[in-house]
Design a protein around this motif. Sequence first.
Motif, PDB file in Angstrom:
ATOM      1  N   ARG A 110       0.834  -1.211   0.000  1.00  0.00           N
ATOM      2  CA  ARG A 110       0.000   0.000   0.000  1.00  0.00           C
ATOM      3  C   ARG A 110       0.863   1.254   0.000  1.00  0.00           C
ATOM      4  N   TYR A 147      -1.303   7.670 -10.998  1.00  0.00           N
ATOM      5  CA  TYR A 147      -1.749   6.278 -10.916  1.00  0.00           C
ATOM      6  C   TYR A 147      -1.603   5.537 -12.241  1.00  0.00           C
ATOM      7  N   VAL A 203      -9.007   6.572  -9.931  1.00  0.00           N
ATOM      8  CA  VAL A 203      -8.694   6.701  -8.512  1.00  0.00           C
ATOM      9  C   VAL A 203      -9.691   7.626  -7.829  1.00  0.00           C
ATOM     10  N   LYS A 209      -3.433  -3.862  -9.620  1.00  0.00           N
ATOM     11  CA  LYS A 209      -3.185  -2.625  -8.871  1.00  0.00           C
ATOM     12  C   LYS A 209      -4.495  -1.946  -8.462  1.00  0.00           C
ATOM     13  N   ASP A 210      -5.573  -2.166  -9.219  1.00  0.00           N
ATOM     14  CA  ASP A 210      -6.869  -1.603  -8.829  1.00  0.00           C
ATOM     15  C   ASP A 210      -7.350  -2.216  -7.516  1.00  0.00           C
ATOM     16  N   ASN A 257      -6.393   0.367  -0.153  1.00  0.00           N
ATOM     17  CA  ASN A 257      -5.944   1.625   0.443  1.00  0.00           C
ATOM     18  C   ASN A 257      -7.118   2.459   0.923  1.00  0.00           C
ATOM     19  N   LEU A 296      -5.461  -0.640  -4.799  1.00  0.00           N
ATOM     20  CA  LEU A 296      -5.974   0.711  -4.564  1.00  0.00           C
ATOM     21  C   LEU A 296      -7.224   0.675  -3.694  1.00  0.00           C
ATOM     22  N   MET A 300       2.176   6.819  -6.765  1.00  0.00           N
ATOM     23  CA  MET A 300       1.111   7.684  -7.271  1.00  0.00           C
ATOM     24  C   MET A 300       1.473   9.149  -7.091  1.00  0.00           C
TER      25      MET A 300
END
Length: 202
Positions: A17, A29, A113, A55-56, A62, A59, A24
């Motif tokens: 994370r 991103y 994002v 990676k999504d 996070n 995200l 980013m």
Amino acid sequence: MATTPDRRVRRTRAALREALLDLMAERGYDAVTVQDIIDRADVGRSTFYNHYTDKDDLLRDNFADLRTIVAQPGTATTSAGHRLRFSLPLLRHVQQQRRLLLALLAGGGRTPVLRQVEQVLIDIVRDELTDRRSPDTGRIPIDAQARYTVGAYLALLQWWLTDQPQMAPDEADRIFQTLVTPGLRAGTRLAPTTDGSARPTR
């Protein structure tokens, strides 16, 4: 003492994370790849895919913490009397992550994002509005009110970060509450109480 598997999992996820957030802030991103993330976090590719599909997915992990930030201890006290409780603790968190948020808001477009953050905030605001009104008091659908509120919040957030970086979170929150509360009051028939909060009218 040996490190437990759960502790290793938490440590690996935290490293991934943090790597994503740092990247980013540096390059945006869209320019970040899974390879970039695992290189920065110093983990193997198979380790990454043991925890996340892409990676999504990372995200989303996070921003799953947004609810925790809003509900952190002390929130009810620090934001007592406000129509919307989520605003101030989130502004305080944003102040600590200013570089990242500027990267998210750069360009002015609704990036994937930003859409993810926006949807989480809409869910948070919708829940809060639902908790604070009676079923028979609504004039405007809660979903419309939640989207209106979050749109205003994100616009003010960008103004605060770019034009007024020295302003304290408490003052930014006061401005937000002042601007948004009348519209929500009209939409849900809310009237001020003696302690400065709001309650439904009959």
